[in-house]
Enzyme design. Structure first.
Site, PDB file in Angstrom:
ATOM      1  N   THR A 208       0.851  -1.191   0.000  1.00  0.00           N
ATOM      2  CA  THR A 208       0.000   0.000   0.000  1.00  0.00           C
ATOM      3  C   THR A 208       0.885   1.240   0.000  1.00  0.00           C
ATOM      4  O   THR A 208       2.089   1.152  -0.242  1.00  0.00           O
ATOM      5  CB  THR A 208      -0.981  -0.019   1.194  1.00  0.00           C
ATOM      6  OG1 THR A 208      -1.932   1.032   1.041  1.00  0.00           O
ATOM      7  CG2 THR A 208      -0.281   0.143   2.535  1.00  0.00           C
ATOM      8  N   ASN A 209       0.324   2.410   0.239  1.00  0.00           N
ATOM      9  CA  ASN A 209       1.124   3.636   0.346  1.00  0.00           C
ATOM     10  C   ASN A 209       0.570   4.496   1.474  1.00  0.00           C
ATOM     11  O   ASN A 209      -0.432   4.145   2.103  1.00  0.00           O
ATOM     12  CB  ASN A 209       1.145   4.384  -0.992  1.00  0.00           C
ATOM     13  CG  ASN A 209      -0.245   4.759  -1.441  1.00  0.00           C
ATOM     14  OD1 ASN A 209      -0.926   5.535  -0.792  1.00  0.00           O
ATOM     15  ND2 ASN A 209      -0.676   4.190  -2.559  1.00  0.00           N
ATOM     16  N   GLY A 210       1.203   5.632   1.703  1.00  0.00           N
ATOM     17  CA  GLY A 210       0.905   6.432   2.901  1.00  0.00           C
ATOM     18  C   GLY A 210      -0.220   7.440   2.750  1.00  0.00           C
ATOM     19  O   GLY A 210      -0.389   8.306   3.612  1.00  0.00           O
TER      20      GLY A 210
END
Ligand code: C5P
Length: 413
Positions: A208-210
């Protein structure tokens, strides 16, 4: 003619040490032509004498719920007001408003108000971060009150933290934003994507990402407040869906694509704030992969669909807005994406160093349009930024509509 000529503003002042800053704010508002009535809490009068506000507003200052002169002041004050501004707002007044309490004139005025409300909190940093204040702020924001974030800096306690009254510039921007944008998005159908996507690796792990989703949620909230019908397609976030917004939860890029595809023909505007993962594992294990199985193995990745580029190919009448996160060559890279995905507008986040947009309450954007406009939107709270973006996007929808009417093929449909 001033910026706020003949605008009727009720200014609520509460008992914060920063109450003296409301004097300067009042002077600016009056200088810009606003007709300002001031309501003070008992605690506010401990900090600044009501006479100061009375002289500068050229009006009586209100403070007593049981005043013999005007026993109905709690109703009459906001009946004809264009805006209610609480600056500074203490934790007490903020929390009372969220709970619907009305035990003094100002809290009663807040409860009775039907006009837009802007709140500029000022308090100790620990108070702003208290779960109770966090919850009440969320409640008010969901109800459509524009609660600004306090600023970071030196606090009266001697500590440094988030709690200072937002600058006069930010407060005035919020006032202007709330006044100008009452229901101007009525009739628009807005599809917003937000948050990250999550791509499974095995039964328990994922990529995933932030992205926090805050920018997209702020846009959805602002558009709904301004009268649009809004559908928010969101990847996994910790945020509560805004009021009056239909919210669809998705996890992977493919699910996000499907949800957006289903609603695309309905929409007049698509705003893609989502940080869609660009890659996903080629193979997903249905069980939890054992540590030993990984030895020497590389994770093989494949590209996810470019949702925006694909929808752009299918567009009929929609205004398309993309976001881009760039660490360098912001404008050049942004321009290329604007053209490649045939967007009407692209908003570029600067994602390096301290300025990183991810997860922050504030953000700064560079906006590029098809017609070659380059606009720099200075760092400000995401809800205000969302309002500015909607100001820029709305004329594009009007132009697009006019364009469609002029196109012979479409006119004959
Ligand atoms: O090409 P880049 O990923 O930088 O473009 C960013 C824009 O494209 C964003 O609006 C993002 O939501 C969208 N996007 C997409 N599908 C992807 C990757 C990005 O729709 N797979």
């Amino acid at each position: 003619m001033g910026k706020f000529n003949k605008t009727r503003i009720v200014l609520g002042v509460t008992g914060s040490i920063s109450a003296y800053k409301a004097v300067s704010l009042l002077r600016t508002l009056v200088g810009e032509g606003a007709e300002v009535s001031v309501v003070m809490t008992a605690a506010a009068k401990q900090f600044v004498a009501p006479l100061t506000f009375e002289v500068l507003s050229k009006r009586p200052v209100y403070g007593d719920l049981f005043s013999e002169q005007d026993p109905m002041a709690h109703l009459t004050l906001t009946e004809s007001a264009d805006l209610l501004l609480i600056a500074p707002s203490t934790a007490n007044t903020l929390s009372k408003s969220a709970l619907g309490l009305a035990d003094d004139l100002l809290s009663t005025v807040i409860l009775a108000a039907r006009c837009p409300i802007v709140m500029a909190p000022a308090m100790d940093g620990d108070m702003w971060n208290h779960p109770s204040v966090i919850e009440h702020t969320g409640t008010l924001r969901n109800r459509g009150v524009l609660v600004l974030d306090p600023e970071e800096g030196d606090l009266a306690s001697g500590l440094v933290g988030k709690g200072r009254l937002p600058s006069e510039e930010v407060i005035l921007e919020a006032v202007e934003a709330s006044l100008a944008r009452q229901q101007d998005w009525t009739g628009q159908r807005v599809l917003v994507s937000a948050g990250p996507t999550r791509e499974p690796i095995d039964a328990v792990r994922f990529m995933t990402n932030g992205s926090s989703g805050k920018m997209g949620y702020a846009i959805a909230q602002a558009a709904a407040q301004r009268g649009a019908d809004v559908v928010l397609v969101s990847g996994p976030t910790l945020l509560a869906p805004p009021a009056n917004v239909e919210s669809i939860s998705v996890v992977t890029a493919e699910e996000m694509q499907q949800a957006l595809q289903d609603r695309f023909s309905w929409a007049t505007v698509l705003i893609m704030t989502a940080a869609v993962g660009d890659f996903r594992p080629r193979q997903v294990a249905t069980h939890k992969i054992k540590k030993d199985e990984w030895v020497g193995e590389a994770l093989e990745l494949e590209r996810t669909p470019d949702i925006l580029a694909e929808l752009s190919r299918q567009r009929t009448h929609q205004v398309l807005v993309g976001f881009a996160a760039e660490t360098d060559n912001h404008i050049e890279n942004g321009k290329q994406k604007l053209q490649k995905k045939s967007l009407d507008l692209i908003a570029i986040n600067h994602v390096s160093g301290l300025d990183s947009a991810f997860g922050n309450e504030t953000n700064a954007l560079t906006v590029l349009t098809q017609s070659g406009d380059v606009l720099h939107l200075a760092r400000m709270p995401k809800l205000l930024l969302a309002q500015r973006l909607l100001d820029i996007i709305l004329p594009l929808t009007i132009m697009k509509k006019a364009g469609i009417q002029k196109t012979p093929n479409l006119r004959s449909l």
